[in-house]
Design an enzyme around this catalytic site. Sequence first.
Site, PDB file in Angstrom:
ATOM      1  N   ARG A 111       5.292   6.626   0.370  1.00 52.85           N
ATOM      2  CA  ARG A 111       5.993   6.030   1.521  1.00 52.85           C
ATOM      3  C   ARG A 111       6.986   6.993   2.205  1.00 52.85           C
ATOM      4  NH1 ARG A 111       8.980   2.132   1.414  1.00 52.85           N
ATOM      5  NH2 ARG A 111       8.259   1.054   3.271  1.00 52.85           N
TER       6      ARG A 111
ATOM      7  N   PRO B 188       1.908 -12.797   2.611  1.00 56.35           N
ATOM      8  CA  PRO B 188       2.912 -11.779   2.291  1.00 56.35           C
ATOM      9  C   PRO B 188       2.443 -10.869   1.155  1.00 56.35           C
ATOM     10  CG  PRO B 188       3.712 -14.035   1.917  1.00 56.35           C
ATOM     11  CD  PRO B 188       2.245 -14.110   2.073  1.00 56.35           C
ATOM     12  N   GLY B 189       2.796  -9.617   1.239  1.00 52.72           N
ATOM     13  CA  GLY B 189       2.491  -8.676   0.163  1.00 52.72           C
ATOM     14  C   GLY B 189       3.789  -8.097  -0.370  1.00 52.72           C
ATOM     15  N   ARG B 190       4.401  -7.272   0.469  1.00 53.63           N
ATOM     16  CA  ARG B 190       5.620  -6.556   0.100  1.00 53.63           C
ATOM     17  C   ARG B 190       6.680  -7.477  -0.502  1.00 53.63           C
ATOM     18  NH1 ARG B 190       7.069  -1.985   2.575  1.00 53.63           N
ATOM     19  NH2 ARG B 190       5.617  -2.486   4.241  1.00 53.63           N
TER      20      ARG B 190
ATOM     21  N   TYR C 159       5.866   7.663   6.037  1.00 51.94           N
ATOM     22  CA  TYR C 159       6.614   7.007   7.117  1.00 51.94           C
ATOM     23  C   TYR C 159       8.037   7.535   7.279  1.00 51.94           C
ATOM     24  CZ  TYR C 159       3.307   3.333   5.533  1.00 51.94           C
ATOM     25  OH  TYR C 159       2.215   2.629   5.131  1.00 51.94           O
TER      26      TYR C 159
ATOM     27  N   CYS D 297       1.821  20.412  -3.356  1.00 53.05           N
ATOM     28  CA  CYS D 297       1.886  21.551  -2.437  1.00 53.05           C
ATOM     29  C   CYS D 297       1.880  21.082  -0.984  1.00 53.05           C
ATOM     30  CB  CYS D 297       0.712  22.478  -2.683  1.00 53.05           C
ATOM     31  SG  CYS D 297       0.606  22.958  -4.392  1.00 53.05           S
TER      32      CYS D 297
END
Length: 395
Positions: A293, A259-261, A297, A324
């Site tokens: 993010r 797991p990361g998140r 996404y 920009c």
Amino acid sequence: MELQIGGLSAVYLAKEYGTPLYVYDKQIILRRVQELKEAFPQAKICYAIKANSNLHILQLVVQQGLGADCSSKAEIEIAELAGFDMKKSIYSAVNPSNDDLKKALESGIILNLDDLSIFRRLQKIGLPRKISFRVNPGFGEGKFPGIVCAGEDSKFGMTEERAAEAYRLAKENGIVHFGIHMMTGSCVMNEAYFEEMTKAIQDIAVRIGNKVGIEFEFIDIGGGFGVPYEAHERALDMKSVSERIKRVFTYPANLVMEPGRYFVAEAGTLLTTVTTMKGKFVGVDAGMTTLIRPALYGAYHPIVLANNPSALFTEKYSIVGPICESTDCFARDRDMPVVHEGDILAIQVAGAYGFAMASQFNGQPKPAEVMVSHGIHTIIRKRETTEDLIRYARH
Ligand SMILES: Cc1ncc(COP(=O)(O)O)c(C=O)c1O
């Protein structure tokens, strides 16, 4: 009362360190790690350091006895620096260079290869005693299409047939210890999915094992545990996820997960100052270079007026950065209280794939990072400066 993070005012932290600023609540990281360790006492947990590889955070994770999941030479080196036990860690890279493979081999980390052809390259560099391959089971799940990492059109892993060939080749080359890996998507909130994909990888392991005449010492189900970003989302019940996985996991091997998140997302808040009010546009000093993010996404992050978090929502604003690009937008037509120049906004649930994906595009120095715990604050990464960027430009 101003928004509090780890017992401290967010506005105070913004003034003390400047903005944009990532603030992490140490106790939330510790709580999430503890929750997973309790839910999966039988599992070997490797933190996917790509989610947030701040050295201070890595050291905290090392102290909790976890391994690391690394995806590049630099990540292996950072994991070593943090003190991770490489024998308890795994290297899952996509399209690695020979240089990366050499480093992985030398470090003693468990190699998890994304394709048979990579094993052929590895043969010319050297061979480990243990190897794992990443299988693409043909399906995946994730909150956004961009974070689904399995299925026919996915670049990750290989088919069961190709993986069987890879294990056969590894066996012929004298390798005697095997693992098998699958990582099918990120930010999954559907508890039933974890049961489904654990069963799928286990079935694949049984079939490949029978075909090639090997046994697996570990089955790695990857990461993917989601966290709630939006008000309507409910947190995963990790005990229930664990029960579901236990129900189907009968193979006599170690269960590994990456797991990361889950460990860091909710611990992190990005503080940013309102620089410009232009009609419905609220311009802030953080941008897609600080937290990509939303631009990448269309991800949702809660945004709170840190200097008055209980103010009533009377406005609709689009919150935009200094880059920009039209995608440089944290929220479109978001219900918010009245906002003024100089206010501090807190972009929440920003601890995973936040700083880790930060860039210097448009000449933006990377932000500082601060850890807070029970009212104590510590700088854990210095803010980059314009001078840093100029120095880099000179080389
Ligand atoms: C191989 C691998 N393992 C683990 C993870 C961590 O995923 P998550 O942060 O969803 O837990 C990733 C994320 O991309 C990954 O590619």
